[in-house]
Design a protein around this motif. Structure first.
Motif, PDB file in Angstrom:
ATOM      1  N   GLY A  92       0.816  -1.204   0.000  1.00 27.32           N
ATOM      2  CA  GLY A  92       0.000   0.000   0.000  1.00 27.32           C
ATOM      3  C   GLY A  92       0.851   1.256   0.000  1.00 27.32           C
ATOM      4  N   LEU A  93       1.945   1.252   0.790  1.00 27.84           N
ATOM      5  CA  LEU A  93       2.883   2.370   0.782  1.00 27.84           C
ATOM      6  C   LEU A  93       3.516   2.542  -0.593  1.00 27.84           C
ATOM      7  N   GLU A  94       3.927   1.431  -1.184  1.00 27.53           N
ATOM      8  CA  GLU A  94       4.557   1.481  -2.507  1.00 27.53           C
ATOM      9  C   GLU A  94       3.596   2.064  -3.545  1.00 27.53           C
ATOM     10  N   GLU A  95       2.336   1.626  -3.484  1.00 25.40           N
ATOM     11  CA  GLU A  95       1.347   2.089  -4.456  1.00 25.40           C
ATOM     12  C   GLU A  95       1.088   3.590  -4.311  1.00 25.40           C
ATOM     13  N   MET A  96       0.979   4.072  -3.074  1.00 27.76           N
ATOM     14  CA  MET A  96       0.667   5.481  -2.892  1.00 27.76           C
ATOM     15  C   MET A  96       1.837   6.368  -3.292  1.00 27.76           C
ATOM     16  N   VAL A  97       3.068   5.919  -3.055  1.00 29.18           N
ATOM     17  CA  VAL A  97       4.230   6.694  -3.468  1.00 29.18           C
ATOM     18  C   VAL A  97       4.313   6.753  -4.987  1.00 29.18           C
ATOM     19  N   GLU A  98       4.069   5.622  -5.635  1.00 33.30           N
ATOM     20  CA  GLU A  98       4.086   5.606  -7.092  1.00 33.30           C
ATOM     21  C   GLU A  98       3.006   6.515  -7.679  1.00 33.30           C
ATOM     22  N   ALA A  99       1.888   6.662  -6.962  1.00 29.91           N
ATOM     23  CA  ALA A  99       0.808   7.531  -7.420  1.00 29.91           C
ATOM     24  C   ALA A  99       1.063   8.998  -7.095  1.00 29.91           C
ATOM     25  N   GLY A 100       2.157   9.276  -6.374  1.00 31.30           N
ATOM     26  CA  GLY A 100       2.529  10.656  -6.086  1.00 31.30           C
ATOM     27  C   GLY A 100       2.087  11.189  -4.749  1.00 31.30           C
ATOM     28  N   TYR A 101       1.612  10.313  -3.857  1.00 28.17           N
ATOM     29  CA  TYR A 101       1.139  10.758  -2.549  1.00 28.17           C
ATOM     30  C   TYR A 101       2.233  10.674  -1.487  1.00 28.17           C
ATOM     31  N   ASP A 102       2.062  11.450  -0.441  1.00 26.08           N
ATOM     32  CA  ASP A 102       2.985  11.459   0.695  1.00 26.08           C
ATOM     33  C   ASP A 102       2.758  10.198   1.534  1.00 26.08           C
ATOM     34  N   PRO A 103       3.773   9.319   1.665  1.00 27.21           N
ATOM     35  CA  PRO A 103       3.566   8.073   2.416  1.00 27.21           C
ATOM     36  C   PRO A 103       3.295   8.284   3.901  1.00 27.21           C
ATOM     37  N   SER A 104       3.713   9.431   4.441  1.00 25.98           N
ATOM     38  CA  SER A 104       3.463   9.662   5.873  1.00 25.98           C
ATOM     39  C   SER A 104       1.977   9.758   6.186  1.00 25.98           C
ATOM     40  N   ALA A 105       1.141   9.952   5.157  1.00 23.24           N
ATOM     41  CA  ALA A 105      -0.305   9.998   5.384  1.00 23.24           C
ATOM     42  C   ALA A 105      -0.830   8.674   5.933  1.00 23.24           C
ATOM     43  N   ALA A 106      -0.125   7.576   5.626  1.00 22.26           N
ATOM     44  CA  ALA A 106      -0.551   6.270   6.130  1.00 22.26           C
ATOM     45  C   ALA A 106      -0.531   6.231   7.656  1.00 22.26           C
ATOM     46  N   LEU A 107       0.403   6.959   8.264  1.00 20.81           N
ATOM     47  CA  LEU A 107       0.505   6.948   9.720  1.00 20.81           C
ATOM     48  C   LEU A 107      -0.726   7.568  10.361  1.00 20.81           C
ATOM     49  N   LYS A 108      -1.316   8.562   9.714  1.00 19.11           N
ATOM     50  CA  LYS A 108      -2.534   9.170  10.252  1.00 19.11           C
ATOM     51  C   LYS A 108      -3.700   8.185  10.196  1.00 19.11           C
ATOM     52  N   VAL A 109      -3.747   7.374   9.136  1.00 20.00           N
ATOM     53  CA  VAL A 109      -4.813   6.368   9.031  1.00 20.00           C
ATOM     54  C   VAL A 109      -4.720   5.400  10.201  1.00 20.00           C
ATOM     55  N   PHE A 110      -3.498   5.009  10.538  1.00 22.36           N
ATOM     56  CA  PHE A 110      -3.313   4.095  11.662  1.00 22.36           C
ATOM     57  C   PHE A 110      -3.792   4.722  12.970  1.00 22.36           C
ATOM     58  N   GLU A 111      -3.604   6.023  13.117  1.00 21.25           N
ATOM     59  CA  GLU A 111      -4.086   6.681  14.318  1.00 21.25           C
ATOM     60  C   GLU A 111      -5.598   6.589  14.420  1.00 21.25           C
ATOM     61  N   TYR A 112      -6.285   6.733  13.293  1.00 24.07           N
ATOM     62  CA  TYR A 112      -7.740   6.585  13.304  1.00 24.07           C
ATOM     63  C   TYR A 112      -8.119   5.165  13.709  1.00 24.07           C
ATOM     64  N   LEU A 113      -7.408   4.184  13.165  1.00 22.75           N
ATOM     65  CA  LEU A 113      -7.710   2.785  13.478  1.00 22.75           C
ATOM     66  C   LEU A 113      -7.456   2.494  14.951  1.00 22.75           C
ATOM     67  N   ARG A 114      -6.410   3.092  15.493  1.00 20.35           N
ATOM     68  CA  ARG A 114      -6.108   2.869  16.908  1.00 20.35           C
ATOM     69  C   ARG A 114      -7.196   3.470  17.793  1.00 20.35           C
ATOM     70  N   GLU A 115      -7.710   4.627  17.397  1.00 23.12           N
ATOM     71  CA  GLU A 115      -8.817   5.207  18.149  1.00 23.12           C
ATOM     72  C   GLU A 115     -10.032   4.297  18.121  1.00 23.12           C
ATOM     73  N   GLU A 116     -10.280   3.682  16.959  1.00 21.05           N
ATOM     74  CA  GLU A 116     -11.388   2.729  16.862  1.00 21.05           C
ATOM     75  C   GLU A 116     -11.160   1.551  17.808  1.00 21.05           C
ATOM     76  N   ASP A 117      -9.922   1.047  17.836  1.00 15.05           N
ATOM     77  CA  ASP A 117      -9.602  -0.072  18.725  1.00 15.05           C
ATOM     78  C   ASP A 117      -9.886   0.293  20.172  1.00 15.05           C
ATOM     79  N   GLU A 118      -9.478   1.496  20.559  1.00  7.49           N
ATOM     80  CA  GLU A 118      -9.687   1.921  21.943  1.00  7.49           C
ATOM     81  C   GLU A 118     -11.172   2.053  22.252  1.00  7.49           C
ATOM     82  N   TRP A 119     -11.943   2.570  21.287  1.00 12.40           N
ATOM     83  CA  TRP A 119     -13.384   2.718  21.515  1.00 12.40           C
ATOM     84  C   TRP A 119     -14.062   1.357  21.619  1.00 12.40           C
ATOM     85  N   GLU A 120     -13.641   0.422  20.775  1.00 17.23           N
ATOM     86  CA  GLU A 120     -14.256  -0.904  20.807  1.00 17.23           C
ATOM     87  C   GLU A 120     -13.984  -1.619  22.120  1.00 17.23           C
ATOM     88  N   GLY A 121     -12.853  -1.310  22.758  1.00 20.74           N
ATOM     89  CA  GLY A 121     -12.562  -1.852  24.082  1.00 20.74           C
ATOM     90  C   GLY A 121     -12.479  -3.360  24.118  1.00 20.74           C
TER      91      GLY A 121
END
Length: 294
Positions: A92-121
């Motif tokens: 996924g990182l490779e694909e987004m870089v090849e498409a011209g996107y900033d790979p660091s954006a993936a880290l923000k997605v993980f933060e959203y997922l972690r918040e979901e994990d915490e909410w699900e408890g």
């Protein structure tokens, strides 16, 4: 060959770059036939699908298990194995870089997922441990970004373009989150919307709806302020007047309630609740009428 992105995910994401990583990750699962590979250990996971199916009435997914295969259901609700998820993260990182996107954006997605994990408890903690933990995946992707993609030129984020496309989704999903008891997520979506469009009547109206359903002592006043601002910003917006009428009626502010209901009726001639609101107007008019002198 089908995958979906929920409105909840679209509302959480903050840029086209983040969406690019999600698409790259999920298409990797499809292109590399991860669902087929997962059948090798599906027997170990099938019991979890059966448990979910048996308790589906509690979590609102009853019809799903009667329409999909057990392999798909296992992957969708419990995630792929550690190995396959890591592979999808990397590609996924490779694909987004090849498409011209900033790979660091993936880290923000993980933060959203972690918040979901915490909410699900506890519900999340009961999942099988073969699925990689979010923090572990974040560390792995951060290492790749700092090494493999460290020399990459400036990449695009495209935040404004993305938010323009999901403008209504933010408000619609905020209403869904609020109804599901996820007030923090609902408020975050509305705050994101209002930061981008500070003079939006629908934004203030949704903020009023969230405040109205709150149990805090300040909720009525906050809802009133939000509804009033929504009505001020859009003189043809009927719903804020109805909600103000209901609020004033519940507080015994009868004349104000009558006036707001009357305005609502003048703006929403074909609304399905016209008869109900008209009855309120008649009752309030009678209640506020001056007594007849003898």
């Amino acid at each position: 060959g089908v995958f979906y992105i929920t409105t909840g995910m679209l509302a959480c994401l903050d840029s086209e770059a983040e969406l690019g990583w999600v698409l790259g990750h999920e298409t990797t699962h499809f292109i590399r036939r991860h669902s087929l590979k997962e059948t090798r250990n599906v027997a170990n996971k099938k019991v979890w699908v059966n448990v979910l199916a048996g308790t589906s009435t509690l979590i609102g997914i009853g019809p799903i298990f009667g329409e999909i295969g057990s392999t798909w259901a296992t992957s969708a609700f419990l995630g792929y194995s550690r190995e396959l998820e890591t592979e999808a993260d990397e590609q996924g990182l490779e694909e987004m870089v090849e498409a011209g996107y900033d790979p660091s954006a993936a880290l923000k997605v993980f933060e959203y997922l972690r918040e979901e994990d915490e909410w699900e408890g506890e519900a999340t903690k009961r999942q099988p441990t073969t699925h990689p933990q979010t923090q572990e995946r974040i560390a792995h992707c951060r290492e790749l970004i700092a090494t493999r993609y460290a020399a990459a030129p400036a990449r695009r984020i495209d935040r404004d373009e993305y938010l323009a496309h999901v403008q209504q989704v933010l408000l619609d999903n905020a209403a869904l989150d609020e109804a599901a008891g996820r007030s923090d997520f609902a408020q975050r979506a509305v705050d994101k919307y209002m930061a981008q469009w500070p003079d939006s009547a629908p934004g203030y109206f949704t903020r009023g709806e969230i405040s109205r359903r709150s149990h805090s002592p300040e909720a009525p006043a906050q809802a009133e302020t939000a509804y009033q601002e929504a009505a001020r910003l859009d003189l043809c917006f009927a719903e804020p007047h109805r909600e103000l009428g209901l609020l004033y009626r519940s507080e015994g502010r009868l004349e104000e309630a009558r006036d707001e209901f009357t305005t609502y009726l003048s703006l929403a001639l074909k609304a399905i609740d016209v008869r109900i609101i008209q009855r309120y107007v008649d009752e309030l008019s009678t209640a506020t009428a001056a007594p007849i002198s003898p």
